[in-house]
Design a protein around this motif. Structure first.
Motif: not given
Length: 309
Positions: A94-104
């Motif tokens: 979830l940390s990986i996906c959330t960080t990806c969402l944030l950058s996107t």
């Protein structure tokens, strides 16, 4: 209690305490900002989820290690090992996906009005809440098979060679069923973060070139909020990708080298906890800049009343 265990316990205690404290302070800043402005921005949901996820990562990985080192023994049973490791895997994903969402979402937010991403700006910001919820559901499903391949803790004197030592639990080496899909998720998210970061760096460089000819002190000394937020997110992504790549290297070494020792998992865990420990302090700097206008607005009436007196 051995000196080695005491030193490692103090190291992980300091790292966990600092990280939990930093994430708690950042959440307090957000609550304080919300009470003053009475508005919730779309990106705030992603930042809040990232902060809560980092706290869970720190607690789920740090607390078992602390108890294990300070008690000088393996304390978790089979069921506890399965639950703890499942929480670790889900929170990590979830940390990986959330960080990806944030950058996107940040890349979409700062995109120029004449670009193709600008057309998706308003629509994308409406999907922040569903995206956060979807990340939680996907990671819980991807890691559903993890407890099957986790066995209970064993004695330190037991040389268990058929599994991978996780410091307080064991994981079977035949775990291809549980790493294929999560590995694809990690590759996609990290690749997306790298692409988003490159795009944001390109936009910042082009913006810097446009305002380079402006010599006014008042204009050149101030940074627009979008630029400051983008720089902070670039630091977050850079920290995450660096820690992720280093920890993956140690994990591969642990998997393919039979007699690697427990020090590999110790270093891997320490590096994996670096991002949730450092990230809140990078965000706190931006949060302080957001709070300055609120504090200034509060002080202005008092200053005017004193001048009238």
């Amino acid at each position: 209690m051995y000196l080695h265990d005491t030193v490692l316990g103090i190291i992980f205690l300091s790292q966990t305490a600092v990280g939990v404290l930093g994430n708690s302070i950042f959440l307090w800043f957000y609550i304080f900002t919300w009470f003053n402005s009475q508005r919730w921005m779309p990106m705030d949901s992603i930042l809040t989820q990232l902060t809560l996820t980092n706290t869970i990562v720190l607690l789920s990985q740090g607390c078992p290690l602390l108890i294990s080192y300070f008690r000088t023994g393996y304390f978790l049973g089979v069921t506890a090992c399965k639950i703890v490791f499942y929480i670790q895997r889900v929170s990590r994903g979830l940390s990986i996906c959330t960080t990806c969402l944030l950058s996107t979402f940040q890349a979409v937010t700062i995109s120029p009005s004449n670009s193709r991403l600008a057309k998706l700006k308003v629509r994308a910001l409406k999907f922040t809440h569903p995206s956060c919820l979807l990340c939680c559901i996907i990671n819980m499903i991807l890691e559903i098979n993890v407890p099957i391949y986790i066995s209970g803790s064993r004695s330190r004197n037991n040389t268990h060679t058929s599994g991978i030592n996780l410091l307080y639990c064991y994981r079977e080496k035949k775990f291809m069923e549980i790493v294929i899909l999560p590995s694809l998720r990690d590759i996609l998210c990290v690749g997306c973060m790298v692409c988003n970061s490159g795009y944001m760096v390109f936009l910042l460089h082009r913006h810097h070139q446009r305002v380079k000819h402006i010599h006014s002190i008042t204009l050149s000394s101030k940074t627009c909020p979008e630029t400051g937020a983008t720089q902070t997110i670039l630091l977050l992504v850079g920290t995450f990708v660096s820690a992720y790549c280093i920890s993956c290297g140690f994990i591969l070494y642990k998997v393919y080298v039979t007699h690697s020792g427990s020090w590999v998992m110790i270093v891997t865990t320490f590096i994996a906890l670096c991002f949730p420990t450092i990230s809140p302090f990078l965000l706190i700097h931006r949060c302080i800049q957001i709070l300055r206008p609120c504090c200034a607005a509060r002080w202005r009436p008092n200053v005017r009343s004193q001048n009238k007196l």
